[in-house]
Design a protein around this motif. Structure first.
Motif, PDB file in Angstrom:
ATOM      1  N   UNK A 106      17.691 -46.328  22.066  1.00  0.00           N
ATOM      2  CA  UNK A 106      16.990 -45.077  21.765  1.00  0.00           C
ATOM      3  C   UNK A 106      15.482 -45.310  21.702  1.00  0.00           C
ATOM      4  N   UNK A 107      15.070 -46.435  21.127  1.00  0.00           N
ATOM      5  CA  UNK A 107      13.643 -46.751  21.028  1.00  0.00           C
ATOM      6  C   UNK A 107      13.017 -46.958  22.407  1.00  0.00           C
ATOM      7  N   UNK A 108      13.727 -47.655  23.289  1.00  0.00           N
ATOM      8  CA  UNK A 108      13.229 -47.875  24.650  1.00  0.00           C
ATOM      9  C   UNK A 108      13.134 -46.544  25.391  1.00  0.00           C
ATOM     10  N   UNK A 109      14.166 -45.730  25.265  1.00  0.00           N
ATOM     11  CA  UNK A 109      14.204 -44.425  25.936  1.00  0.00           C
ATOM     12  C   UNK A 109      13.034 -43.549  25.479  1.00  0.00           C
ATOM     13  N   UNK A 110      12.764 -43.536  24.191  1.00  0.00           N
ATOM     14  CA  UNK A 110      11.681 -42.705  23.649  1.00  0.00           C
ATOM     15  C   UNK A 110      10.294 -43.229  23.986  1.00  0.00           C
ATOM     16  N   UNK A 111      10.159 -44.534  24.101  1.00  0.00           N
ATOM     17  CA  UNK A 111       8.834 -45.128  24.296  1.00  0.00           C
ATOM     18  C   UNK A 111       8.143 -44.610  25.542  1.00  0.00           C
ATOM     19  N   UNK A 112       8.897 -44.425  26.611  1.00  0.00           N
ATOM     20  CA  UNK A 112       8.266 -43.940  27.838  1.00  0.00           C
ATOM     21  C   UNK A 112       7.837 -42.490  27.706  1.00  0.00           C
ATOM     22  N   UNK A 113       8.471 -41.746  26.811  1.00  0.00           N
ATOM     23  CA  UNK A 113       8.069 -40.352  26.582  1.00  0.00           C
ATOM     24  C   UNK A 113       6.899 -40.265  25.599  1.00  0.00           C
ATOM     25  N   UNK A 114       6.980 -41.043  24.518  1.00  0.00           N
ATOM     26  CA  UNK A 114       5.941 -40.999  23.494  1.00  0.00           C
ATOM     27  C   UNK A 114       4.634 -41.630  23.956  1.00  0.00           C
ATOM     28  N   UNK A 115       4.753 -42.757  24.641  1.00  0.00           N
ATOM     29  CA  UNK A 115       3.579 -43.521  25.068  1.00  0.00           C
ATOM     30  C   UNK A 115       3.761 -43.943  26.516  1.00  0.00           C
ATOM     31  N   UNK A 116       3.583 -43.010  27.441  1.00  0.00           N
ATOM     32  CA  UNK A 116       3.860 -43.333  28.836  1.00  0.00           C
ATOM     33  C   UNK A 116       2.974 -44.448  29.374  1.00  0.00           C
ATOM     34  N   UNK A 117       3.622 -45.373  30.061  1.00  0.00           N
ATOM     35  CA  UNK A 117       2.883 -46.443  30.733  1.00  0.00           C
ATOM     36  C   UNK A 117       2.226 -45.838  31.967  1.00  0.00           C
ATOM     37  N   UNK A 118       1.007 -46.243  32.240  1.00  0.00           N
ATOM     38  CA  UNK A 118       0.266 -45.648  33.348  1.00  0.00           C
ATOM     39  C   UNK A 118      -0.363 -46.725  34.212  1.00  0.00           C
ATOM     40  N   UNK A 119      -0.571 -46.384  35.462  1.00  0.00           N
ATOM     41  CA  UNK A 119      -1.394 -47.209  36.323  1.00  0.00           C
ATOM     42  C   UNK A 119      -2.532 -46.322  36.813  1.00  0.00           C
ATOM     43  N   UNK A 120      -3.638 -46.938  37.174  1.00  0.00           N
ATOM     44  CA  UNK A 120      -4.842 -46.187  37.502  1.00  0.00           C
ATOM     45  C   UNK A 120      -5.374 -46.535  38.879  1.00  0.00           C
ATOM     46  N   UNK A 121      -5.780 -45.508  39.592  1.00  0.00           N
ATOM     47  CA  UNK A 121      -6.502 -45.657  40.836  1.00  0.00           C
ATOM     48  C   UNK A 121      -7.968 -45.798  40.439  1.00  0.00           C
ATOM     49  N   UNK A 122      -8.551 -46.950  40.727  1.00  0.00           N
ATOM     50  CA  UNK A 122      -9.905 -47.254  40.273  1.00  0.00           C
ATOM     51  C   UNK A 122     -10.914 -46.189  40.711  1.00  0.00           C
TER      52      UNK A 122
END
Length: 141
Positions: A106-122
């Motif tokens: 449940x913690x893993x499932x929620x983590x992507x919703x609460x604190x989405x991991x992002x990548x950036x185009x410079x």
């Protein structure tokens, strides 16, 4: 209140007191929700910890991935970009009548919703002020 003669210091003290009382109430309410797994599970998230930090790991439930421990945490309060969290202690499992694997999932499932991991185009980040990056952990990604 200032226009009727009250000092700025007095007004500021009153406002700060009100905010603190509200935060304490919200925190107490959040802690009371910890007793019920159905309410708490939506607020679970993960954090990383070194497997060498034995003191921290004895106080929480976790799974290891290489030399990192993935710890389950419970978000108690989130205001103005500041969050108060609590590592999920093994005693919570008895209270919630659930197992460690379910809580970590449940913690893993929620983590992507609460604190989405992002990548950036410079280039986008450099020239577009409103650019917030790309989320690559959404369910459809």
């Amino acid at each position: 209140r200032y226009q009727i003669g009250e000092s700025i210091t007095s007004i500021a003290d009153s406002v700060i007191g009100t905010i603190r009382e509200d935060d304490r109430f919200c925190l107490a309410q959040a802690v009371s929700q910890c007793k019920n797994y159905e309410l708490a599970k939506e607020h679970l998230f993960i954090s990383a910890e070194s497997i060498h930090n034995e003191e921290a790991l004895t106080q929480c439930i976790y799974q290891t991935v290489g030399d990192i421990a993935i710890c389950s945490n419970l978000k108690l309060l989130d205001r103005n970009g500041k969050m108060i969290g609590l590592k999920v202690a093994p005693e919570f499992l008895k209270l919630w009548k659930t197992d460690e694997n379910e809580v970590i999932k449940a913690a893993v499932r929620n983590s992507s919703k609460l604190y989405p991991a992002r990548y950036y185009n410079f280039l986008k980040a450099l020239f577009m002020q409103e650019y917030k990056g790309e989320d690559f952990m959404e369910e459809d990604s």
